[in-house]
Scaffold this motif. Structure first.
Motif, PDB file in Angstrom:
ATOM      1  N   ASN A   1       4.040   8.694   6.546  1.00  0.00           N
ATOM      2  CA  ASN A   1       4.897   7.720   5.994  1.00  0.00           C
ATOM      3  C   ASN A   1       4.220   7.346   4.577  1.00  0.00           C
ATOM      4  OD1 ASN A   1       6.820   7.749   8.091  1.00  0.00           O
ATOM      5  ND2 ASN A   1       5.704   5.918   8.942  1.00  0.00           N
ATOM      6  N   PHE A   2       3.127   7.098   4.338  1.00  0.00           N
ATOM      7  CA  PHE A   2       2.346   6.777   3.122  1.00  0.00           C
ATOM      8  C   PHE A   2       2.457   8.137   2.306  1.00  0.00           C
ATOM      9  CE2 PHE A   2      -1.523   7.212   0.852  1.00  0.00           C
ATOM     10  CZ  PHE A   2      -1.389   6.120  -0.041  1.00  0.00           C
ATOM     11  N   CYS A   3       2.200   9.129   2.823  1.00  0.00           N
ATOM     12  CA  CYS A   3       2.043  10.296   1.883  1.00  0.00           C
ATOM     13  C   CYS A   3       3.516  10.806   1.545  1.00  0.00           C
ATOM     14  CB  CYS A   3       1.503  11.314   2.571  1.00  0.00           C
ATOM     15  SG  CYS A   3      -0.219  11.435   2.713  1.00  0.00           S
ATOM     16  N   GLY A   4       4.538  10.337   2.232  1.00  0.00           N
ATOM     17  CA  GLY A   4       5.888  10.904   2.063  1.00  0.00           C
ATOM     18  C   GLY A   4       6.358  10.000   0.861  1.00  0.00           C
ATOM     19  N   ILE A   5       5.880   8.791   0.388  1.00  0.00           N
ATOM     20  CA  ILE A   5       6.215   8.118  -0.630  1.00  0.00           C
ATOM     21  C   ILE A   5       5.588   8.869  -1.910  1.00  0.00           C
ATOM     22  CG2 ILE A   5       5.814   6.105  -2.096  1.00  0.00           C
ATOM     23  CD1 ILE A   5       5.795   4.427   0.408  1.00  0.00           C
ATOM     24  N   LEU A   6       4.458   9.278  -1.704  1.00  0.00           N
ATOM     25  CA  LEU A   6       3.768  10.016  -3.196  1.00  0.00           C
ATOM     26  C   LEU A   6       4.650  11.348  -3.155  1.00  0.00           C
ATOM     27  CD1 LEU A   6      -0.061   9.098  -2.443  1.00  0.00           C
ATOM     28  CD2 LEU A   6       1.577   8.477  -4.547  1.00  0.00           C
ATOM     29  N   TRP A   7       5.151  12.005  -2.076  1.00  0.00           N
ATOM     30  CA  TRP A   7       5.651  13.630  -2.051  1.00  0.00           C
ATOM     31  C   TRP A   7       6.966  13.258  -2.637  1.00  0.00           C
ATOM     32  CZ3 TRP A   7       3.884  14.321   3.293  1.00  0.00           C
ATOM     33  CH2 TRP A   7       2.750  15.044   3.600  1.00  0.00           C
ATOM     34  N   GLU A   8       7.725  12.012  -2.384  1.00  0.00           N
ATOM     35  CA  GLU A   8       8.900  11.825  -2.983  1.00  0.00           C
ATOM     36  C   GLU A   8       8.947  11.254  -4.521  1.00  0.00           C
ATOM     37  OE1 GLU A   8      12.317   8.364  -2.507  1.00  0.00           O
ATOM     38  OE2 GLU A   8      11.164   8.772  -0.954  1.00  0.00           O
ATOM     39  N   LYS A   9       7.966  10.404  -4.789  1.00  0.00           N
ATOM     40  CA  LYS A   9       8.056   9.793  -6.161  1.00  0.00           C
ATOM     41  C   LYS A   9       7.092  10.617  -7.129  1.00  0.00           C
ATOM     42  CE  LYS A   9      10.629   6.396  -5.338  1.00  0.00           C
ATOM     43  NZ  LYS A   9      11.746   6.165  -6.005  1.00  0.00           N
ATOM     44  N   GLY A  10       6.005  11.750  -6.582  1.00  0.00           N
ATOM     45  CA  GLY A  10       5.089  11.903  -7.346  1.00  0.00           C
ATOM     46  C   GLY A  10       3.950  10.883  -7.807  1.00  0.00           C
TER      47      GLY A  10
ATOM     48  N   ASP B   1       3.430  -1.735  -4.451  1.00  0.00           N
ATOM     49  CA  ASP B   1       4.657  -2.174  -4.161  1.00  0.00           C
ATOM     50  C   ASP B   1       5.715  -1.423  -3.339  1.00  0.00           C
ATOM     51  OD1 ASP B   1       4.003  -4.588  -6.040  1.00  0.00           O
ATOM     52  OD2 ASP B   1       4.849  -3.613  -7.689  1.00  0.00           O
ATOM     53  N   LEU B   2       5.951  -0.148  -3.634  1.00  0.00           N
ATOM     54  CA  LEU B   2       6.734   0.556  -2.747  1.00  0.00           C
ATOM     55  C   LEU B   2       6.142   0.810  -1.240  1.00  0.00           C
ATOM     56  CD1 LEU B   2       7.025   3.746  -4.765  1.00  0.00           C
ATOM     57  CD2 LEU B   2       8.894   2.253  -4.237  1.00  0.00           C
ATOM     58  N   CYS B   3       4.918   0.677  -1.057  1.00  0.00           N
ATOM     59  CA  CYS B   3       4.462   0.324   0.511  1.00  0.00           C
ATOM     60  C   CYS B   3       4.813  -0.913   0.845  1.00  0.00           C
ATOM     61  CB  CYS B   3       2.996   0.667   0.469  1.00  0.00           C
ATOM     62  SG  CYS B   3       2.170   2.374   0.425  1.00  0.00           S
ATOM     63  N   ARG B   4       4.660  -1.856   0.363  1.00  0.00           N
ATOM     64  CA  ARG B   4       5.066  -3.384   0.686  1.00  0.00           C
ATOM     65  C   ARG B   4       6.559  -3.230   1.129  1.00  0.00           C
ATOM     66  NH1 ARG B   4       7.747  -6.771  -2.096  1.00  0.00           N
ATOM     67  NH2 ARG B   4       7.005  -5.992  -3.907  1.00  0.00           N
TER      68      ARG B   4
ATOM     69  N   ARG C   1     -10.386  12.019   2.932  1.00  0.00           N
ATOM     70  CA  ARG C   1      -9.739  13.264   3.744  1.00  0.00           C
ATOM     71  C   ARG C   1      -9.472  14.288   2.927  1.00  0.00           C
ATOM     72  NH1 ARG C   1      -5.637  11.574   8.208  1.00  0.00           N
ATOM     73  NH2 ARG C   1      -6.319  13.830   8.820  1.00  0.00           N
ATOM     74  N   GLY C   2      -9.254  14.051   1.382  1.00  0.00           N
ATOM     75  CA  GLY C   2      -8.920  15.047   0.786  1.00  0.00           C
ATOM     76  C   GLY C   2      -7.580  15.214   0.374  1.00  0.00           C
ATOM     77  N   ALA C   3      -6.646  14.353   1.050  1.00  0.00           N
ATOM     78  CA  ALA C   3      -5.207  14.418   0.893  1.00  0.00           C
ATOM     79  C   ALA C   3      -4.781  13.823  -0.501  1.00  0.00           C
ATOM     80  CB  ALA C   3      -4.490  13.897   1.974  1.00  0.00           C
ATOM     81  N   VAL C   4      -5.467  12.890  -1.076  1.00  0.00           N
ATOM     82  CA  VAL C   4      -5.079  12.140  -2.039  1.00  0.00           C
ATOM     83  C   VAL C   4      -6.244  12.134  -3.007  1.00  0.00           C
ATOM     84  CG1 VAL C   4      -4.348   9.645  -2.724  1.00  0.00           C
ATOM     85  CG2 VAL C   4      -3.439  10.493  -0.816  1.00  0.00           C
ATOM     86  N   GLN C   5      -5.681  12.019  -4.316  1.00  0.00           N
ATOM     87  CA  GLN C   5      -6.598  11.995  -5.439  1.00  0.00           C
ATOM     88  C   GLN C   5      -6.526  10.814  -6.429  1.00  0.00           C
ATOM     89  OE1 GLN C   5      -7.027  15.446  -7.642  1.00  0.00           O
ATOM     90  NE2 GLN C   5      -5.222  15.171  -8.692  1.00  0.00           N
ATOM     91  N   VAL C   6      -7.284   9.952  -6.887  1.00  0.00           N
ATOM     92  CA  VAL C   6      -7.264   8.762  -7.879  1.00  0.00           C
ATOM     93  C   VAL C   6      -7.793   8.972  -9.108  1.00  0.00           C
ATOM     94  CG1 VAL C   6      -7.320   6.362  -8.318  1.00  0.00           C
ATOM     95  CG2 VAL C   6      -6.844   7.237  -5.771  1.00  0.00           C
ATOM     96  N   GLU C   7      -6.866   9.012 -10.151  1.00  0.00           N
ATOM     97  CA  GLU C   7      -7.767   9.289 -11.657  1.00  0.00           C
ATOM     98  C   GLU C   7      -7.035   8.196 -12.472  1.00  0.00           C
ATOM     99  OE1 GLU C   7      -7.610  13.170 -13.223  1.00  0.00           O
ATOM    100  OE2 GLU C   7      -8.288  14.234 -11.307  1.00  0.00           O
ATOM    101  N   ASP C   8      -7.832   7.381 -13.167  1.00  0.00           N
ATOM    102  CA  ASP C   8      -7.290   6.431 -14.203  1.00  0.00           C
ATOM    103  C   ASP C   8      -6.084   5.599 -13.391  1.00  0.00           C
ATOM    104  OD1 ASP C   8      -9.060   7.237 -16.135  1.00  0.00           O
ATOM    105  OD2 ASP C   8      -7.312   9.016 -16.805  1.00  0.00           O
ATOM    106  N   SER C   9      -6.604   5.089 -11.935  1.00  0.00           N
ATOM    107  CA  SER C   9      -5.617   4.481 -11.369  1.00  0.00           C
ATOM    108  C   SER C   9      -3.994   4.840 -11.058  1.00  0.00           C
ATOM    109  CB  SER C   9      -5.456   2.886 -11.745  1.00  0.00           C
ATOM    110  OG  SER C   9      -6.691   2.204 -12.162  1.00  0.00           O
TER     111      SER C   9
END
Length: 132
Positions: A11-20, A29-32, A52-60
């Motif tokens: 469900n969490f990843c689905g937000i990122l797949w949908e929104k980029g 905010d979206l997860c809330r 786990r290597g599924a997500v990356q964070v760069e410059d927030s």
């Protein structure tokens, strides 16, 4: 080999797949709104998914490293998800207890009260649990 995601992770990843890619604040905010998660739960999910290597964070900015086709959803019994359908309102101590970390008497009593309320009011899964 596909990355296995539990329902809440999917469900969490689905937000990122949908929104980029999203800024941390926007993702929180979206997860809330969509998942009912507090900011602390979202921050924990980001850390776990980075590890786990599924997500990356760069410059927030949080973005997916894997596509939906590279994942497989698996079901893992999680007390809070079973009782409430999400991690909304879960305290850090309760989350630790559910993950199997040691818990103190206060946390154990809180989980017990949550279970007692659920057992008393019935549940939406049609399953019945003993309080003992």
């Amino acid at each position: 080999m596909k990355l296995k995601l539990y329902d809440s992770e999917n469900n969490f990843c689905g937000i990122l797949w949908e929104k980029g890619p999203l800024g941390r604040r926007e993702l929180m905010d979206l997860c809330r709104v969509r998942l009912g998660w507090k900011g602390s739960v979202t921050r924990t999910a980001i850390r776990r998914m980075v590890k786990r290597g599924a997500v990356q964070v760069e410059d927030s900015v949080v973005s997916m490293r894997v596509g939906r086709e590279d994942t497989e959803v698996t079901t893992k019994w999680c007390l809070f998800d079973l009782l409430h359908g999400s991690s909304a309102g879960m305290t850090g101590n309760t989350a630790s207890a559910i993950r199997g970390d040691k818990m103190g008497l206060t946390e154990a009593a809180g989980v017990r009260r949550m279970m007692d309320r659920h057992i008393t009011s019935g549940n939406s899964t049609g399953q019945h649990y003993s309080a003992h």
